[in-house]
Scaffold this motif. Structure first.
Motif, PDB file in Angstrom:
ATOM      1  N   VAL B 154       0.860  -1.182   0.000  1.00 10.36           N
ATOM      2  CA  VAL B 154       0.000   0.000   0.000  1.00 10.36           C
ATOM      3  C   VAL B 154       0.897   1.232   0.000  1.00 10.36           C
ATOM      4  O   VAL B 154       1.809   1.335   0.816  1.00 10.36           O
ATOM      5  N   ALA B 155       0.651   2.144  -0.930  1.00 17.57           N
ATOM      6  CA  ALA B 155       1.481   3.350  -1.014  1.00 17.57           C
ATOM      7  C   ALA B 155       1.112   4.313   0.112  1.00 17.57           C
ATOM      8  O   ALA B 155      -0.017   4.301   0.607  1.00 17.57           O
ATOM      9  N   ASN B 156       2.064   5.153   0.458  1.00 17.94           N
ATOM     10  CA  ASN B 156       1.811   6.080   1.561  1.00 17.94           C
ATOM     11  C   ASN B 156       0.709   7.072   1.216  1.00 17.94           C
ATOM     12  O   ASN B 156      -0.023   7.526   2.088  1.00 17.94           O
ATOM     13  N   ALA B 162      -5.825   7.786   5.116  1.00 16.94           N
ATOM     14  CA  ALA B 162      -6.691   6.938   5.954  1.00 16.94           C
ATOM     15  C   ALA B 162      -6.290   7.061   7.426  1.00 16.94           C
ATOM     16  O   ALA B 162      -7.156   7.166   8.313  1.00 16.94           O
ATOM     17  N   ILE B 163      -4.977   7.066   7.673  1.00 20.58           N
ATOM     18  CA  ILE B 163      -4.511   7.170   9.062  1.00 20.58           C
ATOM     19  C   ILE B 163      -4.831   8.550   9.650  1.00 20.58           C
ATOM     20  O   ILE B 163      -5.352   8.663  10.754  1.00 20.58           O
ATOM     21  N   SER B 236       7.951  10.132   8.203  1.00 23.79           N
ATOM     22  CA  SER B 236       7.680   9.754   6.807  1.00 23.79           C
ATOM     23  C   SER B 236       8.722   8.762   6.291  1.00 23.79           C
ATOM     24  O   SER B 236       9.923   9.039   6.333  1.00 23.79           O
ATOM     25  N   GLY B 237       8.240   7.644   5.793  1.00 22.76           N
ATOM     26  CA  GLY B 237       9.120   6.651   5.160  1.00 22.76           C
ATOM     27  C   GLY B 237      10.232   6.163   6.056  1.00 22.76           C
ATOM     28  O   GLY B 237      11.307   5.802   5.578  1.00 22.76           O
ATOM     29  N   VAL B 238       9.984   6.111   7.338  1.00 27.07           N
ATOM     30  CA  VAL B 238      11.086   5.780   8.260  1.00 27.07           C
ATOM     31  C   VAL B 238      11.486   4.307   8.133  1.00 27.07           C
ATOM     32  O   VAL B 238      10.638   3.414   8.051  1.00 27.07           O
ATOM     33  N   ALA B 239      12.799   4.080   8.102  1.00 23.24           N
ATOM     34  CA  ALA B 239      13.312   2.705   8.062  1.00 23.24           C
ATOM     35  C   ALA B 239      13.171   2.088   9.448  1.00 23.24           C
ATOM     36  O   ALA B 239      13.283   2.794  10.450  1.00 23.24           O
ATOM     37  N   LEU B 258       0.863  11.901  19.514  1.00 28.71           N
ATOM     38  CA  LEU B 258       0.856  10.642  18.765  1.00 28.71           C
ATOM     39  C   LEU B 258       2.024  10.610  17.771  1.00 28.71           C
ATOM     40  O   LEU B 258       2.458  11.652  17.279  1.00 28.71           O
ATOM     41  N   ILE B 259       2.527   9.405  17.494  1.00 29.70           N
ATOM     42  CA  ILE B 259       3.588   9.236  16.489  1.00 29.70           C
ATOM     43  C   ILE B 259       3.123   8.162  15.514  1.00 29.70           C
ATOM     44  O   ILE B 259       2.618   7.112  15.935  1.00 29.70           O
ATOM     45  N   SER B 260       3.292   8.424  14.219  1.00 29.56           N
ATOM     46  CA  SER B 260       2.861   7.413  13.239  1.00 29.56           C
ATOM     47  C   SER B 260       3.804   7.385  12.044  1.00 29.56           C
ATOM     48  O   SER B 260       4.625   8.286  11.849  1.00 29.56           O
ATOM     49  N   THR B 261       3.690   6.327  11.275  1.00 31.60           N
ATOM     50  CA  THR B 261       4.399   6.223  10.003  1.00 31.60           C
ATOM     51  C   THR B 261       3.559   5.406   9.039  1.00 31.60           C
ATOM     52  O   THR B 261       2.649   4.690   9.471  1.00 31.60           O
ATOM     53  N   GLU B 262       3.902   5.504   7.743  1.00 33.40           N
ATOM     54  CA  GLU B 262       3.154   4.725   6.752  1.00 33.40           C
ATOM     55  C   GLU B 262       3.963   3.549   6.251  1.00 33.40           C
ATOM     56  O   GLU B 262       3.576   2.883   5.290  1.00 33.40           O
TER      57      GLU B 262
END
Lengths: 289, 400
Positions: B154-156, B162-163, B236-239, B258-262
């Motif tokens: 699923v692309a970011n 959605a997130i 964003s795009g975190v390894a 909150l902390i999030s990534t895709e």
């Protein structure tokens, strides 16, 4: 400003410790050890295994990292560098060997420890918060202090111990040292082991803060070379100065230049190019080597 | 001298035995023809975890399938053979890898893992009739006239909105900050994330802080971002190698939002690197949380763990690529040597999803709304939240 200075000092202490081992090996053997970063990574993984996985005390793990890398360093010098340096006077031979060792260690680390980022439990909990002007977790403070103590211990060892004096004599003039009765082969091995041990020690220290992964070796070596070039290749005090300068430049750059994007290292590299054009031997190095 | 000869003899004998043993293994399974599936991606260096989880997923699934007797395609049964190439995250090497696949007559390749590698291999893949499944997001790879690339996840720009929408509606998020590595993939993910957040009416308080990919200490990097005190911090795009350190630094600097990534993450890595500070971290995963994982998924996880010692949660998504290739070939057997038949089959393809519970779970291709054609694997969009060493499913959605 307090935060910038604290970050810079903390980064500088760890960078200086990384650079010390590299510059020591260069001073003694005229070898650019491209595997220094991999040695740092291996030290981190040893502490991860002993402290994080086996649950033994952190300082035991740190000792294991230092000891393991000292042994690895001694073996590398005895069985790889010594024969090559005895047969070839071309600098690229030792450089290629060092690069080969770096690739080999990467492969071994991947096989033994896997590809994932690894981390260990915090050695000290809590965060120092001085009115939101300076925020620094206690474990960073502890690691920074330990790094500074290690640097001080190393300087004392090099200044006042018999081995340290022999190593300094070798670094100044290998032939003269040999004529004065220094067993250069033996001390080359001890020096290489000491350099590798420092890499292992700092790897073990920093795994508690940054964790460790397979890919950290190359970039660590590059940063270490950067510090050595700033301070002057083969000069102990230069490596320490280089480490603190780089740490402070990084801290200042990341804070003050963040609004312009990721240009901190661009500025650092550009500054380094100008600096080396003016003073190619680094801050404390001699033009003749 | 005699001792040296003896040593040589012993070494030769050992080598001969090893060769004999290795060559004896295929002969036991010689009744099945081999179907080679390629992998071109990064399996060394700082991003090694991305490609290694791909390779190991493929090898674990292939081992399961081969052990079960092989894969039936048309009137033939094949053993699946995985051919791998490490591109070291270098586009030039990715091209060399794709050329190697072409020389070996391979028509189906998983990878590359990053944008520039995926873009670089496109001409080679198209000239040599290779369908490839990158983990890269540029839309032009999947939109006409391109037709050989199939997005493997699923692309970011699909998961991000959605997130953010979920967090806006359920957690009251109003302000958001973005941090990314200074590389093409994370930067493009950051840019599309910023656009998506603005479109949702969120206030973006910081989006220009980036870090070198080899950064190990993120406190100086995050200090200016945390001062903005956003409700949501997007990595964003975190390894996976960087996520725990970023989370840890943010929390230690006093950040409570909150902390999030895709991107997909690994629970073990988060647990070791950030411990309880990672609690509440939101990421995109696959289908292995207990609520939705099928018995087949659990068997795959067991197999992977037995083969490689430790499971990688990123493989929840990565396992799908090989399954899609094989099931599509089973649906269109002539596609084994003809990728045009594969492309033709993609539009109407549907098969049971073996990795998710429920009869409604299907494998099918999507992407019509994002790319104008079906060039994306329908991998479930499972948004996870990390809590105490494991992921919990926050919500499940589907792309397209």
């Amino acid at each position: 400003m307090e935060q910038i200075l604290a970050n810079g000092l903390y980064l500088g202490a760890q960078y200086a410790l990384i650079a010390l081992g590299l510059t020591l090996i260069f001073a003694l053997m005229n070898v650019l050890n491209f595997a220094h970063g991999q040695m740092y990574v291996l030290g981190g993984f040893v502490t991860y295994t002993v402290y994080g996985q086996l649950g033994l005390p952190f300082f035991v793990a740190l000792g294991c990292s230092a000891l393991t890398l000292a042994v690895v360093g001694a073996l590398i010098e005895r069985f790889l560098f010594r024969p090559v340096l005895a047969r070839s006077h071309r600098e690229e031979s030792s450089m290629l060997l060092a690069a080969g060792i770096a690739f080999f260690m990467d492969a071994v680390i991947l096989l033994v420890f896997g590809e994932k980022q690894r981390g260990v439990p915090k050695i000290v909990g809590g965060v120092l918060n001085w009115d939101f002007r300076l925020i620094m977790p206690y474990d960073r403070i502890l690691i920074g202090v330990l790094a500074l103590l290690s640097i001080a211990a190393f300087i004392l060892f090099m200044s006042y111990s018999r081995t340290g004096r022999a190593l300094r004599a070798m670094a100044q003039d290998r032939v003269a040292a040999q004529l004065m009765g220094v067993d250069v082969d033996r001390y080359a091995m001890i020096g290489f082991a000491l350099g590798a041990m420092l890499a292992g020690l700092v790897g073990g220290l920093l795994v508690t803060i940054t964790g460790v992964n397979l890919g950290m070796g190359g970039p660590t070596s590059i940063k270490a070379f950067l510090m050595v070039m700033i301070g002057g290749a083969g000069v102990i005090s230069g490596a320490i100065a280089g480490g603190f300068i780089l740490g402070m430049m990084e801290s200042v750059g990341l804070t003050l230049l963040s609004a312009y994007g990721d240009i901190t290292y661009l500025v650092i590299f550009a500054s380094l190019m100008v600096f080396l054009a003016i003073r190619p031997q680094g801050l404390m190095g001699k033009p003749w080597g | 001298m005699q001792k040296r000869s003896l040593l040589r003899l012993a070494a030769l004998a050992t080598l001969s035995t090893a060769v004999a043993t290795v060559s004896a293994v295929p002969s036991a399974r010689a009744q099945n023809e081999s179907l080679k599936i390629g992998f071109v991606g990064v399996t060394s260096g700082p991003a090694a975890a991305w490609g290694i989880s791909n390779v190991r997923s493929m090898e674990a699934l292939a081992a399961m399938l081969n052990e079960e007797g092989g894969v039936r395609i048309g009137d033939k049964t094949y053993d699946v053979e995985i051919v791998t190439f490490d591109d070291q995250k270098d586009p030039k090497r990715a091209i060399a890898g794709m050329e190697k696949m072409a020389q070996e007559g391979i028509h189906y390749v998983v990878g590359p893992n990053v944008d520039d590698g995926a873009a670089a291999v496109r001409p080679v893949a198209e000239q040599n009739g290779i369908i490839y499944i990158p983990y890269a997001f540029p839309k032009e790879l999947y939109s006409p006239p391109a037709s050989n690339a199939v997005l493997g996840m699923v692309a970011n720009y699909q998961s991000g909105p959605a997130i953010y929408k979920y967090l806006k509606e359920n957690e009251g998020v109003e302000t958001v900050a973005f941090v990314s590595a200074n590389e093409s993939d994370p930067l493009s993910q950051r840019d599309s994330g910023v656009a998506a957040a603005k479109e949702l009416g969120l206030e973006v308080v910081s989006d220009n802080v980036t870090y070198q990919v080899d950064t190990t200490d993120f406190t100086p990097v995050l200090t200016p971002v945390i001062r903005e005190n956003p409700d949501l911090l997007v990595l964003s795009g975190v390894a996976p190698a960087n996520a725990p350190q970023l989370i840890r630094s943010a929390r230690e600097l006093g950040y409570e939002g909150l902390i999030s990534t895709e991107t997909a993450q690994d629970a073990q890595v988060l647990s070791e690197g950030a411990g309880e500070l990672a609690n509440g971290f939101i990421s995109v995963g696959g289908a292995s949380t207990p609520e939705i994982a099928s018995d087949r998924m659990n068997a795959f996880v067991d197999r992977y763990t037995k083969m490689f010692g430790e499971y990688n949660d990123e493989s929840n998504t990565k396992v799908y690529a090989l399954q899609y290739i094989l099931d599509t070939l089973a649906a269109a057997p002539e596609a084994v040597d003809d990728v045009e038949a594969f492309k033709a089959a993609m539009d109407g393809f549907e098969a049971p999803n073996p990795f998710m519970k429920g009869e409604d779970a299907k494998l099918h291709y999507v992407g019509s709304s994002s790319f104008g054609q079906k060039r994306q694997l329908a991998v479930p969009l499972v948004v996870n939240v990390y809590r105490d060493g494991a992921f919990e499913t926050l919500f499940v959605a589907e792309v397209d």
